[in-house]
Design a protein around this motif. Sequence first.
Motif, PDB file in Angstrom:
ATOM      1  N   GLY A 188       0.836  -1.295  -0.039  1.00 33.11           N
ATOM      2  CA  GLY A 188      -0.022   0.097  -0.014  1.00 33.11           C
ATOM      3  C   GLY A 188       0.706   1.198  -0.084  1.00 33.11           C
ATOM      4  N   THR A 189       2.030   1.225  -0.372  1.00 40.19           N
ATOM      5  CA  THR A 189       2.905   2.356  -0.343  1.00 40.19           C
ATOM      6  C   THR A 189       3.590   2.630  -1.810  1.00 40.19           C
ATOM      7  OG1 THR A 189       5.004   1.392   0.445  1.00 40.19           O
ATOM      8  CG2 THR A 189       3.390   1.951   2.257  1.00 40.19           C
ATOM      9  N   LEU A 190       4.305   3.474  -1.948  1.00 41.40           N
ATOM     10  CA  LEU A 190       4.931   3.814  -2.949  1.00 41.40           C
ATOM     11  C   LEU A 190       6.549   3.449  -2.914  1.00 41.40           C
ATOM     12  CD1 LEU A 190       3.218   7.227  -4.172  1.00 41.40           C
ATOM     13  CD2 LEU A 190       2.773   5.122  -5.098  1.00 41.40           C
ATOM     14  N   MET A 191       6.876   3.396  -1.544  1.00 41.53           N
ATOM     15  CA  MET A 191       8.115   2.934  -1.431  1.00 41.53           C
ATOM     16  C   MET A 191       8.685   1.412  -1.404  1.00 41.53           C
ATOM     17  SD  MET A 191       9.118   5.266   1.933  1.00 41.53           S
ATOM     18  CE  MET A 191       9.590   7.099   2.038  1.00 41.53           C
ATOM     19  N   SER A 192       9.319   1.294  -2.634  1.00 37.84           N
ATOM     20  CA  SER A 192       9.589  -0.269  -2.959  1.00 37.84           C
ATOM     21  C   SER A 192      11.340  -0.374  -2.877  1.00 37.84           C
ATOM     22  CB  SER A 192       9.047  -0.531  -4.336  1.00 37.84           C
ATOM     23  OG  SER A 192       9.269   0.263  -5.452  1.00 37.84           O
ATOM     24  N   GLU A 193      11.996   0.535  -2.811  1.00 37.30           N
ATOM     25  CA  GLU A 193      13.333   0.443  -3.163  1.00 37.30           C
ATOM     26  C   GLU A 193      13.745  -0.261  -1.714  1.00 37.30           C
ATOM     27  OE1 GLU A 193      11.754   3.234  -3.289  1.00 37.30           O
ATOM     28  OE2 GLU A 193      11.824   3.930  -5.119  1.00 37.30           O
ATOM     29  N   PRO A 194      14.951  -1.261  -1.996  1.00 39.91           N
ATOM     30  CA  PRO A 194      15.313  -2.050  -0.885  1.00 39.91           C
ATOM     31  C   PRO A 194      16.149  -1.108   0.464  1.00 39.91           C
ATOM     32  CG  PRO A 194      16.356  -2.876  -2.914  1.00 39.91           C
ATOM     33  CD  PRO A 194      15.458  -1.307  -3.136  1.00 39.91           C
ATOM     34  N   GLU A 195      16.423   0.030   0.229  1.00 42.51           N
ATOM     35  CA  GLU A 195      16.968   0.788   1.283  1.00 42.51           C
ATOM     36  C   GLU A 195      15.758   1.459   2.192  1.00 42.51           C
ATOM     37  OE1 GLU A 195      16.745   3.651  -2.290  1.00 42.51           O
ATOM     38  OE2 GLU A 195      17.330   1.459  -1.993  1.00 42.51           O
ATOM     39  N   HIS A 196      14.670   1.348   1.662  1.00 42.60           N
ATOM     40  CA  HIS A 196      13.560   1.662   2.784  1.00 42.60           C
ATOM     41  C   HIS A 196      13.051   0.234   3.229  1.00 42.60           C
ATOM     42  CE1 HIS A 196      13.576   5.947   1.461  1.00 42.60           C
ATOM     43  NE2 HIS A 196      13.319   5.448   0.113  1.00 42.60           N
ATOM     44  N   LEU A 197      13.061  -0.606   3.045  1.00 43.25           N
ATOM     45  CA  LEU A 197      12.619  -2.042   3.412  1.00 43.25           C
ATOM     46  C   LEU A 197      13.368  -2.396   4.974  1.00 43.25           C
ATOM     47  CD1 LEU A 197      12.535  -4.091   0.212  1.00 43.25           C
ATOM     48  CD2 LEU A 197      10.892  -2.638   1.273  1.00 43.25           C
ATOM     49  N   TYR A 198      13.066  -1.531   5.692  1.00 38.44           N
ATOM     50  CA  TYR A 198      13.986  -1.695   7.481  1.00 38.44           C
ATOM     51  C   TYR A 198      12.831  -1.184   8.060  1.00 38.44           C
ATOM     52  CZ  TYR A 198      15.257   3.172   7.682  1.00 38.44           C
ATOM     53  OH  TYR A 198      15.056   4.505   7.743  1.00 38.44           O
ATOM     54  N   THR A 199      13.147  -1.438   9.429  1.00 37.31           N
ATOM     55  CA  THR A 199      12.173  -0.976  10.681  1.00 37.31           C
ATOM     56  C   THR A 199      13.235  -0.941  11.688  1.00 37.31           C
ATOM     57  OG1 THR A 199      11.463  -3.043  11.411  1.00 37.31           O
ATOM     58  CG2 THR A 199      10.204  -2.052   9.857  1.00 37.31           C
ATOM     59  N   VAL A 200      12.530  -0.061  12.685  1.00 38.53           N
ATOM     60  CA  VAL A 200      13.668   0.423  13.738  1.00 38.53           C
ATOM     61  C   VAL A 200      12.919  -0.013  15.147  1.00 38.53           C
ATOM     62  CG1 VAL A 200      14.698   2.337  15.313  1.00 38.53           C
ATOM     63  CG2 VAL A 200      14.577   2.271  12.824  1.00 38.53           C
ATOM     64  N   ASP A 201      13.592  -0.707  16.030  1.00 37.48           N
ATOM     65  CA  ASP A 201      12.926  -1.255  17.343  1.00 37.48           C
ATOM     66  C   ASP A 201      12.082  -0.143  18.139  1.00 37.48           C
ATOM     67  OD1 ASP A 201      12.281  -3.398  18.965  1.00 37.48           O
ATOM     68  OD2 ASP A 201      13.909  -3.354  20.104  1.00 37.48           O
ATOM     69  N   GLY A 202      11.053  -0.377  18.307  1.00 37.23           N
ATOM     70  CA  GLY A 202      10.325   0.454  19.189  1.00 37.23           C
ATOM     71  C   GLY A 202       9.016   1.087  18.535  1.00 37.23           C
ATOM     72  N   THR A 203       8.097   1.807  19.153  1.00 34.11           N
ATOM     73  CA  THR A 203       7.250   2.372  18.580  1.00 34.11           C
ATOM     74  C   THR A 203       7.487   3.700  17.795  1.00 34.11           C
ATOM     75  OG1 THR A 203       6.501   3.353  20.721  1.00 34.11           O
ATOM     76  CG2 THR A 203       5.462   1.366  20.087  1.00 34.11           C
ATOM     77  N   CYS A 204       6.818   4.057  16.738  1.00 33.28           N
ATOM     78  CA  CYS A 204       6.823   5.199  15.973  1.00 33.28           C
ATOM     79  C   CYS A 204       6.695   6.615  17.152  1.00 33.28           C
ATOM     80  CB  CYS A 204       6.086   5.472  14.776  1.00 33.28           C
ATOM     81  SG  CYS A 204       6.703   4.409  13.581  1.00 33.28           S
ATOM     82  N   PRO A 205       7.454   7.803  16.898  1.00 33.92           N
ATOM     83  CA  PRO A 205       7.044   8.632  17.984  1.00 33.92           C
ATOM     84  C   PRO A 205       5.720   9.376  17.842  1.00 33.92           C
ATOM     85  CG  PRO A 205       8.641   9.657  16.365  1.00 33.92           C
ATOM     86  CD  PRO A 205       8.545   7.936  16.110  1.00 33.92           C
ATOM     87  N   VAL A 206       5.071   9.671  18.949  1.00 33.42           N
ATOM     88  CA  VAL A 206       3.601  10.176  18.896  1.00 33.42           C
ATOM     89  C   VAL A 206       3.419  11.270  19.985  1.00 33.42           C
ATOM     90  CG1 VAL A 206       1.176   9.964  18.958  1.00 33.42           C
ATOM     91  CG2 VAL A 206       2.255   8.040  17.902  1.00 33.42           C
ATOM     92  N   ASP A 207       3.272  12.414  19.634  1.00 28.67           N
ATOM     93  CA  ASP A 207       3.046  13.419  20.581  1.00 28.67           C
ATOM     94  C   ASP A 207       1.648  13.774  21.218  1.00 28.67           C
ATOM     95  OD1 ASP A 207       3.679  15.612  22.272  1.00 28.67           O
ATOM     96  OD2 ASP A 207       4.340  17.040  20.785  1.00 28.67           O
ATOM     97  N   CYS A 208       1.377  13.284  22.183  1.00 32.25           N
ATOM     98  CA  CYS A 208      -0.060  13.512  22.897  1.00 32.25           C
ATOM     99  C   CYS A 208       0.148  14.269  24.207  1.00 32.25           C
ATOM    100  CB  CYS A 208      -0.800  12.197  22.955  1.00 32.25           C
ATOM    101  SG  CYS A 208      -0.866  11.281  21.394  1.00 32.25           S
ATOM    102  N   PHE A 209       1.202  15.182  24.448  1.00 40.35           N
ATOM    103  CA  PHE A 209       1.197  15.592  25.384  1.00 40.35           C
ATOM    104  C   PHE A 209       0.438  16.699  25.965  1.00 40.35           C
ATOM    105  CE2 PHE A 209       3.668  18.096  28.848  1.00 40.35           C
ATOM    106  CZ  PHE A 209       3.621  17.127  29.938  1.00 40.35           C
ATOM    107  N   HIS A 210       0.162  17.279  24.850  1.00 40.38           N
ATOM    108  CA  HIS A 210      -0.601  18.703  24.819  1.00 40.38           C
ATOM    109  C   HIS A 210      -2.189  18.217  25.208  1.00 40.38           C
ATOM    110  CE1 HIS A 210      -2.611  22.502  24.333  1.00 40.38           C
ATOM    111  NE2 HIS A 210      -3.550  22.118  23.482  1.00 40.38           N
TER     112      HIS A 210
END
Length: 676
Positions: free
Chosen positions: A510-532
């Motif tokens: 479902g994305t336009l990113m198919s290049e191999p350099e984009h096929l990675y993930t980083v450990d942990g949840t994505c940052p979400v700012d709900c402090f306000h």
Amino acid sequence: MTDAMETSVEPKEDVPFLEKPLTDPEKSTKCPDDAPVTEDDSRDTRCGFWICKGPFLQRFATEKMYVVLYGFAGCVLVMTFSYFNGTITTMEKRYKIPTKISGIISVGNDISTMLTAAILGYYAGNGHRPRWMGVGLLTIVAFCLLTSSLHFIYGAGEDALKLTKQYGQVNETLAQQERDQKLCQSSAADCIQEVGQWVPQLILFVAQLISGVGQALFYTLGIAYMDDNGTKSKTPAMLSLSTFLRMLGPAIGYSLAAVCLRLYIEPTLDPLIGPTDPRWMGAWWLGWLGLAAITLISAVLLFMFPKELPSAKKRRQQVTQTESKDLKELSFWDLLKTVKRLANNKVYVFNTAASILYFFGYMAYWIFTPKYIETQYRQSAATATMAAGTVAFGFSAAGVLLSGYIISRYKPSARSMAAWNAIVDFMTVAGILCYVAIGCEGSDRMNSMTTLVAGDSCSASCHCDYVHYAPVCSPENVTYISACHAGCSERTKDDLGRTIYTGCKCITSGTLMSEPEHLYTVDGTCPVDCFHQFLTFLAVMCFLKLVGASSKSTNLLIALRCMPQEDKTFALGLGSMVASLFSFIPSPIFFGWLIDNYCLVWGKTCSNKGNCWLYDTKSLRYALNLTAASFIFVGGFLNIAVWYYAKNLKIFDEDENIEDNNIEMKEKCVKSESRQ
């Protein structure tokens, strides 16, 4: 769920607290005759027990000292339940308990309260009440020790140990298997074995059952003892002071939970994750040991208090000096007559029903507010616990003190108090509707993206059903349940020491990113700012705590004045039993079931679905808050009925000043006689 059982009965003429002066100070200067004091009477008014009854202790047998001690003991009692609520989400993770089951566990104390409150209030109310209250606190000590014993029996758990530096050193083979299990598998992964998970749940439930007996003894007997041993003019101030001290309990209990949850569940090990990681489990067991010790001290102090205060005995003897006080025969048929008498009182019935509906709706916030803050606004368990306890309950304490001052200063009528209770209900409904509007778009969007990812046919081929919840973040800021769900095949570390998963074939869906350099993930949840949004929610919550606490004293005063003196202890116990049956027991179970219905990711095991890791925050926000507001809204109309029927209810006696003058005159005469 403590001082909530305020009920109503028409006051009788022969109340025991100096309803009429024995002498008219304007027509007579003679001292009232002293009633004979027997040896048994003397023992009933002495502090201490066994050999600890020295003269030094007798100076503490005063109304003020009892109020302080009762407030302190109540503070300790509430601390234990607040600490349980503050650590319940961590216990859910540790023992893989669904919210519905944790709701059932949390009502164990209400079940035993329901079964014992009325009976204990009826029979123990005619005995040595402070000692019975001390026995009740000893059951709380057992509750604390039994709950903490789970950690010493089962340890920190393998899930927590896997996230420490020492785990790989101890067992590298198991660590490697754990790392491989997070990645895309060519065949179905074995389900997670969980042996004996029902035993910790049973132990927690039994501990709650034990605590309910102590809760019933403490509150049912303590309030009645305070009212019986003080003048009516001082009751509002006494109630406010004791309630204020008790209101410090949640703040201290939640603060203690926040401090303990900042420590890892096994403090001697070095965790690889931080407190903001959803997999973090704090040292939930640590605080129970300190709570057991301080509760034991409170029990001993209460056990030493006299059966009746000397000042109260003097007042009672003046009223009954020409009449012997008939001891009511305790029988089952007399108990049934008392129930019928209370059931025919409209103020009692409507006040109890209004309290039941209010507690049914608000119980969700008493128990699940830390979980709500964690899921809706992405705050750590320690931050959520601190906000729900220390900050919010500080406003509750302020509300109690403010209402106590206003009541003592202006002495409002019963109708005014009932009207304020109804206004508080409707203001609470308005505040809860604000909760619905205070959402975090980033949190809602992240959960919806994760839901799509979980159902992706790409990750289905990786057999991720039994993979632990270990979130990873893609370059497009999409959080995946695990590296397996992202279809990753390799695991490495970058220059910053972060864990990187590569070859993640599923993140291109479902994305336009198919290049191999984009096929990675980083450990942990994505940052979400709900402090306000979190701060906005906290501001509304503090306002509701302030307003809601202001009705505690008014509600309790109506309860104490609406029933005959001889029915007071039993009526409070009966009200507690009815509230437990229709509010405190079903409400946590119902709202726990409601919360589980909006779970998106379960920690599946071979035998059950385990605890929930991720919720549909938007749908949950609407369902939870609107349902709770509906119950409280109906309860507001029942408080209007209390206002209507309380028109003849007397909160303060008109002749209290004359009675106080009469007592002072007697004391002066006794002093003059002793000099002669």
